[in-house]
Design a protein around this motif. Structure first.
Motif, PDB file in Angstrom:
ATOM      1  N   VAL A  54       0.830  -1.206   0.000  1.00  0.00           N
ATOM      2  CA  VAL A  54       0.000   0.000   0.000  1.00  0.00           C
ATOM      3  C   VAL A  54       0.860   1.250   0.000  1.00  0.00           C
ATOM      4  CG1 VAL A  54      -1.961  -1.126   1.125  1.00  0.00           C
ATOM      5  CG2 VAL A  54      -0.242   0.003   2.516  1.00  0.00           C
ATOM      6  N   GLU A  55       0.291   2.316  -0.537  1.00  0.00           N
ATOM      7  CA  GLU A  55       1.045   3.563  -0.673  1.00  0.00           C
ATOM      8  C   GLU A  55       1.387   4.177   0.685  1.00  0.00           C
ATOM      9  OE1 GLU A  55       0.245   7.845  -2.682  1.00  0.00           O
ATOM     10  OE2 GLU A  55      -0.371   6.084  -3.808  1.00  0.00           O
ATOM     11  N   ASP A  56       0.410   4.290   1.571  1.00  0.00           N
ATOM     12  CA  ASP A  56       0.633   4.898   2.881  1.00  0.00           C
ATOM     13  C   ASP A  56       0.774   3.789   3.928  1.00  0.00           C
ATOM     14  OD1 ASP A  56       0.799   6.469   5.108  1.00  0.00           O
ATOM     15  OD2 ASP A  56      -1.107   7.510   4.799  1.00  0.00           O
ATOM     16  N   SER A  57       1.922   3.152   3.928  1.00  0.00           N
ATOM     17  CA  SER A  57       2.120   1.987   4.786  1.00  0.00           C
ATOM     18  C   SER A  57       2.040   2.338   6.270  1.00  0.00           C
ATOM     19  CB  SER A  57       3.446   1.297   4.471  1.00  0.00           C
ATOM     20  OG  SER A  57       4.528   2.173   4.695  1.00  0.00           O
ATOM     21  N   ASN A  58       2.487   3.535   6.662  1.00  0.00           N
ATOM     22  CA  ASN A  58       2.436   3.907   8.084  1.00  0.00           C
ATOM     23  C   ASN A  58       1.004   4.000   8.593  1.00  0.00           C
ATOM     24  OD1 ASN A  58       5.218   3.987   8.397  1.00  0.00           O
ATOM     25  ND2 ASN A  58       5.344   6.135   7.841  1.00  0.00           N
ATOM     26  N   SER A  59       0.105   4.554   7.784  1.00  0.00           N
ATOM     27  CA  SER A  59      -1.307   4.632   8.176  1.00  0.00           C
ATOM     28  C   SER A  59      -1.922   3.239   8.263  1.00  0.00           C
ATOM     29  CB  SER A  59      -2.105   5.482   7.185  1.00  0.00           C
ATOM     30  OG  SER A  59      -1.722   6.820   7.281  1.00  0.00           O
ATOM     31  N   PHE A  60      -1.581   2.396   7.288  1.00  0.00           N
ATOM     32  CA  PHE A  60      -2.085   1.023   7.298  1.00  0.00           C
ATOM     33  C   PHE A  60      -1.632   0.290   8.559  1.00  0.00           C
ATOM     34  CE2 PHE A  60      -1.410  -3.487   6.310  1.00  0.00           C
ATOM     35  CZ  PHE A  60      -2.698  -3.850   5.959  1.00  0.00           C
ATOM     36  N   ILE A  61      -0.366   0.416   8.891  1.00  0.00           N
ATOM     37  CA  ILE A  61       0.174  -0.242  10.086  1.00  0.00           C
ATOM     38  C   ILE A  61      -0.505   0.294  11.336  1.00  0.00           C
ATOM     39  CG2 ILE A  61       2.258  -0.490  11.514  1.00  0.00           C
ATOM     40  CD1 ILE A  61       3.835  -0.577   8.831  1.00  0.00           C
ATOM     41  N   SER A  62      -0.725   1.598  11.392  1.00  0.00           N
ATOM     42  CA  SER A  62      -1.384   2.208  12.543  1.00  0.00           C
ATOM     43  C   SER A  62      -2.818   1.705  12.702  1.00  0.00           C
ATOM     44  CB  SER A  62      -1.370   3.730  12.395  1.00  0.00           C
ATOM     45  OG  SER A  62      -2.041   4.338  13.468  1.00  0.00           O
ATOM     46  N   LEU A  63      -3.557   1.629  11.596  1.00  0.00           N
ATOM     47  CA  LEU A  63      -4.930   1.117  11.647  1.00  0.00           C
ATOM     48  C   LEU A  63      -4.965  -0.322  12.151  1.00  0.00           C
ATOM     49  CD1 LEU A  63      -6.291   2.533   8.274  1.00  0.00           C
ATOM     50  CD2 LEU A  63      -7.090   3.167  10.554  1.00  0.00           C
ATOM     51  N   CYS A  64      -4.066  -1.141  11.643  1.00  0.00           N
ATOM     52  CA  CYS A  64      -4.013  -2.549  12.062  1.00  0.00           C
ATOM     53  C   CYS A  64      -3.570  -2.687  13.515  1.00  0.00           C
ATOM     54  CB  CYS A  64      -3.085  -3.341  11.148  1.00  0.00           C
ATOM     55  SG  CYS A  64      -3.708  -3.484   9.461  1.00  0.00           S
ATOM     56  N   ASP A  65      -2.648  -1.839  13.924  1.00  0.00           N
ATOM     57  CA  ASP A  65      -2.176  -1.858  15.306  1.00  0.00           C
ATOM     58  C   ASP A  65      -3.311  -1.494  16.263  1.00  0.00           C
ATOM     59  OD1 ASP A  65       0.097  -2.353  16.960  1.00  0.00           O
ATOM     60  OD2 ASP A  65       0.230  -0.189  17.364  1.00  0.00           O
ATOM     61  N   ASN A  66      -4.103  -0.490  15.890  1.00  0.00           N
ATOM     62  CA  ASN A  66      -5.255  -0.118  16.718  1.00  0.00           C
ATOM     63  C   ASN A  66      -6.250  -1.266  16.831  1.00  0.00           C
ATOM     64  OD1 ASN A  66      -4.241   2.442  17.170  1.00  0.00           O
ATOM     65  ND2 ASN A  66      -5.420   3.376  15.524  1.00  0.00           N
ATOM     66  N   LEU A  67      -6.441  -1.987  15.742  1.00  0.00           N
ATOM     67  CA  LEU A  67      -7.345  -3.134  15.751  1.00  0.00           C
ATOM     68  C   LEU A  67      -6.835  -4.203  16.717  1.00  0.00           C
ATOM     69  CD1 LEU A  67      -9.897  -4.297  14.313  1.00  0.00           C
ATOM     70  CD2 LEU A  67      -8.323  -5.405  12.749  1.00  0.00           C
ATOM     71  N   MET A  68      -5.542  -4.477  16.650  1.00  0.00           N
ATOM     72  CA  MET A  68      -4.962  -5.511  17.503  1.00  0.00           C
ATOM     73  C   MET A  68      -5.017  -5.118  18.984  1.00  0.00           C
ATOM     74  SD  MET A  68      -1.126  -7.061  17.519  1.00  0.00           S
ATOM     75  CE  MET A  68      -0.492  -5.554  18.230  1.00  0.00           C
ATOM     76  N   LYS A  69      -4.872  -3.839  19.275  1.00  0.00           N
ATOM     77  CA  LYS A  69      -4.812  -3.378  20.660  1.00  0.00           C
ATOM     78  C   LYS A  69      -6.174  -3.046  21.257  1.00  0.00           C
ATOM     79  CE  LYS A  69      -0.145  -1.554  20.316  1.00  0.00           C
ATOM     80  NZ  LYS A  69       0.684  -0.347  20.288  1.00  0.00           N
ATOM     81  N   TYR A  76     -12.796  -2.423  19.283  1.00  0.00           N
ATOM     82  CA  TYR A  76     -12.569  -3.261  18.109  1.00  0.00           C
ATOM     83  C   TYR A  76     -13.454  -2.810  16.948  1.00  0.00           C
ATOM     84  CZ  TYR A  76     -12.175  -7.338  15.112  1.00  0.00           C
ATOM     85  OH  TYR A  76     -11.963  -8.150  14.038  1.00  0.00           O
ATOM     86  N   SER A  77     -14.742  -2.594  17.230  1.00  0.00           N
ATOM     87  CA  SER A  77     -15.673  -2.166  16.180  1.00  0.00           C
ATOM     88  C   SER A  77     -15.258  -0.829  15.586  1.00  0.00           C
ATOM     89  CB  SER A  77     -17.098  -2.065  16.744  1.00  0.00           C
ATOM     90  OG  SER A  77     -17.562  -3.337  17.109  1.00  0.00           O
ATOM     91  N   ASN A  78     -14.836   0.101  16.439  1.00  0.00           N
ATOM     92  CA  ASN A  78     -14.398   1.413  15.953  1.00  0.00           C
ATOM     93  C   ASN A  78     -13.141   1.288  15.088  1.00  0.00           C
ATOM     94  OD1 ASN A  78     -16.505   2.693  17.246  1.00  0.00           O
ATOM     95  ND2 ASN A  78     -15.302   3.243  19.037  1.00  0.00           N
ATOM     96  N   SER A  79     -12.205   0.458  15.514  1.00  0.00           N
ATOM     97  CA  SER A  79     -10.975   0.253  14.741  1.00  0.00           C
ATOM     98  C   SER A  79     -11.285  -0.415  13.411  1.00  0.00           C
ATOM     99  CB  SER A  79      -9.983  -0.598  15.528  1.00  0.00           C
ATOM    100  OG  SER A  79      -9.575   0.072  16.690  1.00  0.00           O
ATOM    101  N   LEU A  80     -12.141  -1.401  13.437  1.00  0.00           N
ATOM    102  CA  LEU A  80     -12.532  -2.088  12.210  1.00  0.00           C
ATOM    103  C   LEU A  80     -13.242  -1.124  11.265  1.00  0.00           C
ATOM    104  CD1 LEU A  80     -12.597  -4.749  10.663  1.00  0.00           C
ATOM    105  CD2 LEU A  80     -14.733  -5.293  11.846  1.00  0.00           C
ATOM    106  N   MET A  81     -14.098  -0.280  11.810  1.00  0.00           N
ATOM    107  CA  MET A  81     -14.809   0.697  10.979  1.00  0.00           C
ATOM    108  C   MET A  81     -13.820   1.671  10.333  1.00  0.00           C
ATOM    109  SD  MET A  81     -17.591   1.588   9.617  1.00  0.00           S
ATOM    110  CE  MET A  81     -18.714   0.559  10.504  1.00  0.00           C
ATOM    111  N   SER A  82     -12.781   2.060  11.045  1.00  0.00           N
ATOM    112  CA  SER A  82     -11.762   2.945  10.472  1.00  0.00           C
ATOM    113  C   SER A  82     -11.082   2.289   9.274  1.00  0.00           C
ATOM    114  CB  SER A  82     -10.707   3.308  11.519  1.00  0.00           C
ATOM    115  OG  SER A  82     -11.263   4.092  12.534  1.00  0.00           O
ATOM    116  N   ILE A  83     -10.814   0.997   9.397  1.00  0.00           N
ATOM    117  CA  ILE A  83     -10.202   0.267   8.293  1.00  0.00           C
ATOM    118  C   ILE A  83     -11.167   0.191   7.109  1.00  0.00           C
ATOM    119  CG2 ILE A  83      -9.392  -2.018   7.547  1.00  0.00           C
ATOM    120  CD1 ILE A  83      -8.178  -2.329  10.367  1.00  0.00           C
ATOM    121  N   VAL A  84     -12.425  -0.115   7.383  1.00  0.00           N
ATOM    122  CA  VAL A  84     -13.423  -0.221   6.318  1.00  0.00           C
ATOM    123  C   VAL A  84     -13.592   1.122   5.611  1.00  0.00           C
ATOM    124  CG1 VAL A  84     -15.895  -0.582   5.859  1.00  0.00           C
ATOM    125  CG2 VAL A  84     -14.652  -2.163   7.363  1.00  0.00           C
TER     126      VAL A  84
END
Length: 99
Positions: A54-69, A76-84
């Motif tokens: 992905v182009e913005d890898s730092n944002s992607f990693i941050s979104l996934c990290d929030n989901l994991m934490k 979890y729902s809020n983090s998943l919604m951010s990814i969606v």
């Protein structure tokens, strides 16, 4: 072992290999998949691998990290919604570029 014993674990922790998830689904159905979790190491490893795509890898990693934490279902729902929302935004841009 007792003759009436039936293997029925409360859940599984597996790596990100799709064959693991597919096998659990085939044997235990969707209910089994819902009780399956990825271990932190393999989740992070998968995120790093996917981030390279992905182009913005730092944002992607941050979104996934929030989901994991996420500590609660709401977190979890809020983090998943951010990814969606992020994915839908990307898809919208792609569609606009191809018009």
């Amino acid at each position: 072992m007792k003759d009436d014993y039936m293997f029925n674990p409360s859940g599984w922790v597996v790596d990100e290999h799709s064959a693991n998830w597919k096998a659990i689904k085939e044997v235990y159905g969707e209910a089994g998949v819902q009780r399956t979790f990825s271990c932190e190491f393999h989740f992070k490893q998968s995120v790093q691998r996917q981030a390279k795509k992905v182009e913005d890898s730092n944002s992607f990693i941050s979104l996934c990290d929030n989901l994991m934490k996420a500590y609660t279902k709401t977190d979890y729902s809020n983090s998943l919604m951010s990814i969606v929302v992020t994915i839908l935004g990307i898809l919208f841009l792609i569609l606009e570029l191809h018009r």
